[in-house]
Design a protein around this motif. Sequence first.
Motif, PDB file in Angstrom:
ATOM      1  N   VAL A   1      -0.604 -16.184   4.989  1.00 27.86           N
ATOM      2  CA  VAL A   1      -1.128 -15.071   4.438  1.00 27.86           C
ATOM      3  C   VAL A   1      -0.405 -14.196   3.467  1.00 27.86           C
ATOM      4  O   VAL A   1       0.636 -13.952   3.821  1.00 27.86           O
ATOM      5  CB  VAL A   1      -1.586 -13.982   5.702  1.00 27.86           C
ATOM      6  N   HIS A   2      -0.953 -14.078   2.283  1.00 23.23           N
ATOM      7  CA  HIS A   2      -0.294 -13.506   1.297  1.00 23.23           C
ATOM      8  C   HIS A   2      -0.768 -12.219   0.918  1.00 23.23           C
ATOM      9  O   HIS A   2      -1.923 -11.662   1.188  1.00 23.23           O
ATOM     10  CB  HIS A   2      -0.598 -14.234   0.013  1.00 23.23           C
ATOM     11  N   TYR A   3      -0.037 -11.430   0.385  1.00 20.85           N
ATOM     12  CA  TYR A   3      -0.355  -9.740  -0.094  1.00 20.85           C
ATOM     13  C   TYR A   3       0.301  -9.397  -1.071  1.00 20.85           C
ATOM     14  O   TYR A   3       1.529  -9.996  -1.700  1.00 20.85           O
ATOM     15  CB  TYR A   3      -0.180  -9.030   1.095  1.00 20.85           C
ATOM     16  N   CYS A   4      -0.124  -8.186  -1.870  1.00 16.31           N
ATOM     17  CA  CYS A   4       0.714  -7.757  -2.853  1.00 16.31           C
ATOM     18  C   CYS A   4       0.443  -6.113  -2.698  1.00 16.31           C
ATOM     19  O   CYS A   4      -0.337  -5.388  -2.957  1.00 16.31           O
ATOM     20  CB  CYS A   4      -0.012  -7.981  -4.060  1.00 16.31           C
ATOM     21  N   GLY A   5       1.692  -5.577  -2.090  1.00 16.17           N
ATOM     22  CA  GLY A   5       1.775  -4.103  -1.778  1.00 16.17           C
ATOM     23  C   GLY A   5       0.733  -3.303  -0.897  1.00 16.17           C
ATOM     24  O   GLY A   5       0.761  -2.347  -0.639  1.00 16.17           O
ATOM     25  N   ASN A   6       0.444  -4.504   0.051  1.00 14.12           N
ATOM     26  CA  ASN A   6      -0.665  -4.249   1.235  1.00 14.12           C
ATOM     27  C   ASN A   6      -0.240  -4.926   2.397  1.00 14.12           C
ATOM     28  O   ASN A   6      -1.176  -5.247   3.053  1.00 14.12           O
ATOM     29  CB  ASN A   6      -1.975  -4.411   0.842  1.00 14.12           C
ATOM     30  N   LEU A   7       0.887  -4.535   2.968  1.00 11.23           N
ATOM     31  CA  LEU A   7       1.267  -5.266   4.008  1.00 11.23           C
ATOM     32  C   LEU A   7       0.493  -4.952   5.279  1.00 11.23           C
ATOM     33  O   LEU A   7       0.135  -5.984   6.085  1.00 11.23           O
ATOM     34  CB  LEU A   7       2.850  -4.873   4.364  1.00 11.23           C
ATOM     35  N   LEU A   8       0.185  -3.892   5.446  1.00  8.14           N
ATOM     36  CA  LEU A   8      -0.549  -3.164   6.769  1.00  8.14           C
ATOM     37  C   LEU A   8      -1.877  -4.035   6.508  1.00  8.14           C
ATOM     38  O   LEU A   8      -2.494  -4.442   7.592  1.00  8.14           O
ATOM     39  CB  LEU A   8      -0.489  -1.724   6.887  1.00  8.14           C
TER      40      LEU A   8
ATOM     41  N   THR B   1       5.252  -1.019  -8.943  1.00  6.56           N
ATOM     42  CA  THR B   1       5.296   0.110  -9.791  1.00  6.56           C
ATOM     43  C   THR B   1       4.641  -0.010 -11.028  1.00  6.56           C
ATOM     44  O   THR B   1       3.637   0.843 -11.567  1.00  6.56           O
ATOM     45  CB  THR B   1       6.607   0.502 -10.010  1.00  6.56           C
ATOM     46  N   ALA B   2       4.884  -1.169 -11.759  1.00  4.14           N
ATOM     47  CA  ALA B   2       4.072  -1.373 -13.058  1.00  4.14           C
ATOM     48  C   ALA B   2       2.538  -1.509 -12.869  1.00  4.14           C
ATOM     49  O   ALA B   2       2.040  -0.841 -13.733  1.00  4.14           O
ATOM     50  CB  ALA B   2       4.630  -2.767 -13.498  1.00  4.14           C
ATOM     51  N   HIS B   3       1.983  -1.982 -11.900  1.00  8.00           N
ATOM     52  CA  HIS B   3       0.751  -1.905 -11.512  1.00  8.00           C
ATOM     53  C   HIS B   3       0.206  -0.708 -11.188  1.00  8.00           C
ATOM     54  O   HIS B   3      -0.888  -0.186 -11.803  1.00  8.00           O
ATOM     55  CB  HIS B   3       0.115  -2.937 -10.494  1.00  8.00           C
ATOM     56  N   VAL B   4       0.846   0.279 -10.462  1.00  7.38           N
ATOM     57  CA  VAL B   4       0.445   1.567 -10.185  1.00  7.38           C
ATOM     58  C   VAL B   4       0.430   2.562 -11.306  1.00  7.38           C
ATOM     59  O   VAL B   4      -0.570   3.397 -11.867  1.00  7.38           O
ATOM     60  CB  VAL B   4       1.369   2.370  -9.208  1.00  7.38           C
ATOM     61  N   GLN B   5       1.355   1.979 -12.586  1.00  9.27           N
ATOM     62  CA  GLN B   5       1.503   2.869 -13.782  1.00  9.27           C
ATOM     63  C   GLN B   5       0.597   2.189 -14.871  1.00  9.27           C
ATOM     64  O   GLN B   5       0.535   2.773 -15.948  1.00  9.27           O
ATOM     65  CB  GLN B   5       2.898   3.021 -14.391  1.00  9.27           C
ATOM     66  N   GLY B   6      -0.027   1.124 -14.508  1.00  8.97           N
ATOM     67  CA  GLY B   6      -0.834   0.465 -15.731  1.00  8.97           C
ATOM     68  C   GLY B   6      -0.223  -0.181 -16.674  1.00  8.97           C
ATOM     69  O   GLY B   6      -0.669  -0.476 -17.705  1.00  8.97           O
TER      70      GLY B   6
END
Length: 295
Positions: free
Chosen positions: A249-256, A56-61
């Motif tokens: 395999v790592h990810y951040c908010g992009n599981l698919l 959420t913080a990343h989305v909101q900058g």
Amino acid sequence: MRSIAIVTDSSAALPADFFAEATVSGGLAQVDLPVSIAGQPLEGLSSAEIDAAIVTAHVQGEQVTTSGASPGELIEVYERLASEGYAGIISIHLSGALSGTCDAARVAADLVQLPVAVIDSENLAMALGQVVINLYRFTENTDDLETAVEVAEDLCAAVKLFFFIPTLDALKRGGRVAPALAMVAQMFQIRPVATVLDGKLIYLERPRTTPKAIERLTELTLDFSAEQAKGSHRFAAGVPAPTGRVVAVHYCGNLLQAQEFQRSLGEPAEDAELLPLPPVLSAHSGLGALAAVVY
């Protein structure tokens, strides 16, 4: 009972099943590396809640910041392990070029009575976690701290992390990259593909589109996997030799997207752990990051 305990930090991205097993068996401790959003520490939250808050913080900058463990925290951990009967400790942490945790561990090690060997893994995420897992299993059957340290150093040299981040914005907000560099990357739509070398982030490629960046990430990962599979490493008895497998395999908010990336890696990644980046790392990677760890 094992005589050597392992201490690491929350950047290691240890899989939940291994961490639960080690918690029951004993001899493993992990110090948390704090994360704050807009100056407010994320405390008293579950891992899932922290992950959601960072997304959420990343989305909101909003600015997401992190800090290393303190000497006081590490002294408490070392003394607790000493009270539990361990004769020595290997304290192994994320790259000292990226965090002050190793320095804090060295200060703490000098202030406790039992021997503590501090190792800078010169890596992070499951590139550190894989070392911890193999080292933990090795020390179950030895009380030789010097040999265990040598094994740890060999393991650190045998694991490799490749990653992609779609933007440098989060690194800029967290003060980990110069604003001018982030601006240039944004202007030219650069999607960095990188690795960790001698503990430092090294950009290997600068593609201009996400599909091209992921394509290069895939190629670099598979090239190293094939090289690793040749079996050039020789380890002590009881230490699994590298085979070129993609262990995570790592990810951040992009599981698919991460699942698709894992499929694109094919057979070497069939058994890879699919893991979100730990909060202390996703704080700086931003949304959409992908990473592969090869051992």
